[in-house]
Design a protein around this motif. Structure first.
Motif, PDB file in Angstrom:
ATOM      1  N   LEU A   1       0.806  -1.219   0.000  1.00 53.66           N
ATOM      2  CA  LEU A   1       0.000   0.000   0.000  1.00 53.66           C
ATOM      3  C   LEU A   1       0.844   1.276   0.000  1.00 53.66           C
ATOM      4  CD1 LEU A   1      -2.767  -0.945   2.595  1.00 53.66           C
ATOM      5  CD2 LEU A   1      -2.879  -1.060   0.101  1.00 53.66           C
ATOM      6  N   ALA A   2       2.158   1.152   0.213  1.00 58.99           N
ATOM      7  CA  ALA A   2       3.016   2.338   0.348  1.00 58.99           C
ATOM      8  C   ALA A   2       2.838   3.344  -0.798  1.00 58.99           C
ATOM      9  CB  ALA A   2       4.472   1.921   0.515  1.00 58.99           C
ATOM     10  N   PRO A   3       2.851   2.935  -2.063  1.00 55.21           N
ATOM     11  CA  PRO A   3       2.682   3.931  -3.130  1.00 55.21           C
ATOM     12  C   PRO A   3       1.291   4.576  -3.125  1.00 55.21           C
ATOM     13  CG  PRO A   3       3.376   1.801  -4.045  1.00 55.21           C
ATOM     14  CD  PRO A   3       3.146   1.607  -2.586  1.00 55.21           C
ATOM     15  N   LEU A   4       0.274   3.794  -2.759  1.00 59.95           N
ATOM     16  CA  LEU A   4      -1.088   4.329  -2.710  1.00 59.95           C
ATOM     17  C   LEU A   4      -1.247   5.318  -1.558  1.00 59.95           C
ATOM     18  CD1 LEU A   4      -3.055   0.995  -3.287  1.00 59.95           C
ATOM     19  CD2 LEU A   4      -2.512   2.751  -4.975  1.00 59.95           C
ATOM     20  N   LEU A   5      -0.623   5.021  -0.418  1.00 62.63           N
ATOM     21  CA  LEU A   5      -0.686   5.935   0.723  1.00 62.63           C
ATOM     22  C   LEU A   5       0.044   7.231   0.407  1.00 62.63           C
ATOM     23  CD1 LEU A   5      -0.158   3.337   3.557  1.00 62.63           C
ATOM     24  CD2 LEU A   5      -2.229   4.658   3.130  1.00 62.63           C
ATOM     25  N   GLN A   6       1.167   7.135  -0.312  1.00 65.06           N
ATOM     26  CA  GLN A   6       1.886   8.346  -0.707  1.00 65.06           C
ATOM     27  C   GLN A   6       1.014   9.198  -1.619  1.00 65.06           C
ATOM     28  OE1 GLN A   6       5.182   9.471   0.249  1.00 65.06           O
ATOM     29  NE2 GLN A   6       4.173  11.289  -0.551  1.00 65.06           N
ATOM     30  N   ALA A   7       0.336   8.576  -2.576  1.00 63.52           N
ATOM     31  CA  ALA A   7      -0.555   9.325  -3.480  1.00 63.52           C
ATOM     32  C   ALA A   7      -1.713   9.953  -2.711  1.00 63.52           C
ATOM     33  CB  ALA A   7      -1.085   8.405  -4.580  1.00 63.52           C
ATOM     34  N   ALA A   8      -2.246   9.232  -1.732  1.00 66.05           N
ATOM     35  CA  ALA A   8      -3.334   9.778  -0.913  1.00 66.05           C
ATOM     36  C   ALA A   8      -2.835  10.982  -0.121  1.00 66.05           C
ATOM     37  CB  ALA A   8      -3.872   8.705   0.039  1.00 66.05           C
ATOM     38  N   PHE A   9      -1.650  10.871   0.473  1.00 70.94           N
ATOM     39  CA  PHE A   9      -1.099  12.001   1.219  1.00 70.94           C
ATOM     40  C   PHE A   9      -0.854  13.192   0.295  1.00 70.94           C
ATOM     41  CE2 PHE A   9       2.589  14.476   2.580  1.00 70.94           C
ATOM     42  CZ  PHE A   9       2.058  15.033   3.724  1.00 70.94           C
ATOM     43  N   ASP A  10      -0.298  12.931  -0.867  1.00 67.59           N
ATOM     44  CA  ASP A  10      -0.018  14.013  -1.815  1.00 67.59           C
ATOM     45  C   ASP A  10      -1.282  14.751  -2.237  1.00 67.59           C
ATOM     46  OD1 ASP A  10       2.674  13.401  -1.678  1.00 67.59           O
ATOM     47  OD2 ASP A  10       2.686  12.261  -3.564  1.00 67.59           O
ATOM     48  N   ALA A  11      -2.419  14.068  -2.189  1.00 68.82           N
ATOM     49  CA  ALA A  11      -3.686  14.688  -2.594  1.00 68.82           C
ATOM     50  C   ALA A  11      -4.323  15.524  -1.488  1.00 68.82           C
ATOM     51  CB  ALA A  11      -4.671  13.609  -3.052  1.00 68.82           C
ATOM     52  N   LEU A  12      -3.886  15.352  -0.237  1.00 67.50           N
ATOM     53  CA  LEU A  12      -4.469  16.134   0.856  1.00 67.50           C
ATOM     54  C   LEU A  12      -4.271  17.623   0.596  1.00 67.50           C
ATOM     55  CD1 LEU A  12      -3.291  14.144   4.017  1.00 67.50           C
ATOM     56  CD2 LEU A  12      -5.589  14.213   3.064  1.00 67.50           C
ATOM     57  N   THR A  13      -5.269  18.399   0.924  1.00 68.46           N
ATOM     58  CA  THR A  13      -5.197  19.841   0.769  1.00 68.46           C
ATOM     59  C   THR A  13      -4.639  20.448   2.046  1.00 68.46           C
ATOM     60  OG1 THR A  13      -7.111  19.788  -0.692  1.00 68.46           O
ATOM     61  CG2 THR A  13      -6.542  21.920   0.269  1.00 68.46           C
ATOM     62  N   PRO A  14      -3.534  21.201   1.929  1.00 75.06           N
ATOM     63  CA  PRO A  14      -2.987  21.833   3.136  1.00 75.06           C
ATOM     64  C   PRO A  14      -4.021  22.759   3.781  1.00 75.06           C
ATOM     65  CG  PRO A  14      -1.461  22.014   1.293  1.00 75.06           C
ATOM     66  CD  PRO A  14      -2.773  21.503   0.745  1.00 75.06           C
ATOM     67  N   GLY A  15      -3.895  22.963   5.047  1.00 75.51           N
ATOM     68  CA  GLY A  15      -4.825  23.841   5.744  1.00 75.51           C
ATOM     69  C   GLY A  15      -4.879  23.533   7.219  1.00 75.51           C
ATOM     70  N   PRO A  16      -5.314  22.317   7.583  1.00 72.48           N
ATOM     71  CA  PRO A  16      -5.332  21.988   9.006  1.00 72.48           C
ATOM     72  C   PRO A  16      -3.933  22.050   9.605  1.00 72.48           C
ATOM     73  CG  PRO A  16      -6.698  20.462   7.793  1.00 72.48           C
ATOM     74  CD  PRO A  16      -5.946  21.287   6.778  1.00 72.48           C
ATOM     75  N   GLU A  17      -3.894  22.270  10.896  1.00 76.91           N
ATOM     76  CA  GLU A  17      -2.626  22.416  11.611  1.00 76.91           C
ATOM     77  C   GLU A  17      -1.697  21.222  11.410  1.00 76.91           C
ATOM     78  OE1 GLU A  17      -1.500  24.233  15.910  1.00 76.91           O
ATOM     79  OE2 GLU A  17      -3.246  22.926  15.796  1.00 76.91           O
ATOM     80  N   VAL A  18      -2.242  20.029  11.385  1.00 77.38           N
ATOM     81  CA  VAL A  18      -1.421  18.838  11.171  1.00 77.38           C
ATOM     82  C   VAL A  18      -1.964  18.073   9.975  1.00 77.38           C
ATOM     83  CG1 VAL A  18      -0.597  16.656  12.139  1.00 77.38           C
ATOM     84  CG2 VAL A  18      -0.886  18.640  13.644  1.00 77.38           C
ATOM     85  N   MET A  19      -1.138  17.943   8.955  1.00 76.13           N
ATOM     86  CA  MET A  19      -1.388  17.084   7.800  1.00 76.13           C
ATOM     87  C   MET A  19      -0.058  16.400   7.552  1.00 76.13           C
ATOM     88  SD  MET A  19      -4.501  17.398   6.879  1.00 76.13           S
ATOM     89  CE  MET A  19      -5.301  17.519   5.320  1.00 76.13           C
ATOM     90  N   ALA A  20       0.074  15.153   7.984  1.00 76.67           N
ATOM     91  CA  ALA A  20       1.374  14.503   7.914  1.00 76.67           C
ATOM     92  C   ALA A  20       1.242  13.045   7.493  1.00 76.67           C
ATOM     93  CB  ALA A  20       2.070  14.597   9.276  1.00 76.67           C
ATOM     94  N   TYR A  21       2.358  12.535   7.001  1.00 76.10           N
ATOM     95  CA  TYR A  21       2.463  11.127   6.630  1.00 76.10           C
ATOM     96  C   TYR A  21       3.735  10.582   7.267  1.00 76.10           C
ATOM     97  CZ  TYR A  21       3.051   6.987   3.595  1.00 76.10           C
ATOM     98  OH  TYR A  21       3.216   5.707   3.108  1.00 76.10           O
ATOM     99  N   ALA A  22       3.585   9.638   8.160  1.00 76.15           N
ATOM    100  CA  ALA A  22       4.710   8.969   8.804  1.00 76.15           C
ATOM    101  C   ALA A  22       4.819   7.571   8.217  1.00 76.15           C
ATOM    102  CB  ALA A  22       4.490   8.891  10.313  1.00 76.15           C
ATOM    103  N   ASN A  23       5.974   7.251   7.685  1.00 77.47           N
ATOM    104  CA  ASN A  23       6.188   5.967   7.034  1.00 77.47           C
ATOM    105  C   ASN A  23       7.243   5.202   7.822  1.00 77.47           C
ATOM    106  OD1 ASN A  23       6.251   3.869   5.229  1.00 77.47           O
ATOM    107  ND2 ASN A  23       6.804   5.107   3.470  1.00 77.47           N
ATOM    108  N   LEU A  24       6.849   4.107   8.432  1.00 75.50           N
ATOM    109  CA  LEU A  24       7.773   3.305   9.229  1.00 75.50           C
ATOM    110  C   LEU A  24       8.607   2.402   8.328  1.00 75.50           C
ATOM    111  CD1 LEU A  24       5.801   4.328  11.412  1.00 75.50           C
ATOM    112  CD2 LEU A  24       6.210   2.192  12.596  1.00 75.50           C
ATOM    113  N   SER A  25       9.910   2.574   8.410  1.00 73.70           N
ATOM    114  CA  SER A  25      10.846   1.804   7.593  1.00 73.70           C
ATOM    115  C   SER A  25      10.827   0.340   8.007  1.00 73.70           C
ATOM    116  CB  SER A  25      12.257   2.352   7.766  1.00 73.70           C
ATOM    117  OG  SER A  25      12.282   3.724   7.460  1.00 73.70           O
TER     118      SER A  25
END
Length: 181
Positions: free
Chosen positions: A87-111
């Motif tokens: 799912l890693a590439p799909l989660l990255q695409a989902a994060f990239d689509a988020l619209t900035p605005g809220p105080e926290v919009m982050a993606y943490a990826n555990l290696s």
């Protein structure tokens, strides 16, 4: 919420309806994402949800509506993924689509984590392949996700400035087994 107002209920006066967050893993992560998106055929926005934390949130179930549907999320969001997951590439695409605005919009990826690193499967021996020596130890992953979740909800739902400071990307960069955007 109904139990919140019920005298004698375990939840009596325990829930603040203005501070509801949602977290879930896999299909549960899809569900909390669906709660925060605009209306769509599989679900609908729930205005009571003020922050979401999907763990390996299964964006593939949004089908052709992804990744664009993620641009409708307007609440603080902390997506947590696993670098060895399909799912890693799909989660990255989902994060990239988020619209900035809220105080926290982050993606943490555990290696070196896998999809089920976030479950109790390793503890009970259900996901042996995902608990092997090359995978991030599930107990350590649990400590990291607990740290992230507790600080995320304290910052976004309680307005705790110390918790927000603990989510600062420069501070989270100290966790070697994780990348943060």
């Amino acid at each position: 919420l109904a139990l919140n107002g019920e005298p004698g209920s375990f939840f009596e006066n325990a829930i603040d309806p203005a501070r509801i967050g949602a977290a879930g893993h896999s299909l549960g992560g899809y569900t909390v994402s669906a709660l925060a998106t605009c209306p769509f055929p599989d679900g609908t926005f729930d205005a009571r949800v003020r922050a979401i934390l999907p763990l390996e949130g299964s964006p593939q179930f949004f089908s052709t509506r992804a990744p664009g549907i993620f641009s409708t999320i307007a609440v603080p969001s902390l997506m947590i993924g696993a670098s060895f997951s399909r799912l890693a590439p799909l989660l990255q695409a989902a994060f990239d689509a988020l619209t900035p605005g809220p105080e926290v919009m982050a993606y943490a990826n555990l290696s070196a984590a896998l999809h089920n690193t976030f479950t109790d499967g390793c503890e009970i021996g259900a996901f042996v392949a995902e608990c092997g020596p090359t995978a991030l130890p599930w107990r350590y992953a649990r400590h990291v996700t607990n740290y992230l979740a507790l600080n995320f909800f304290a910052a976004t739902l309680n307005g705790d400035p110390d918790a927000l400071a603990r989510l600062d990307p420069s501070r989270m960069a100290r966790i070697d087994e994780m990348t943060v955007q």
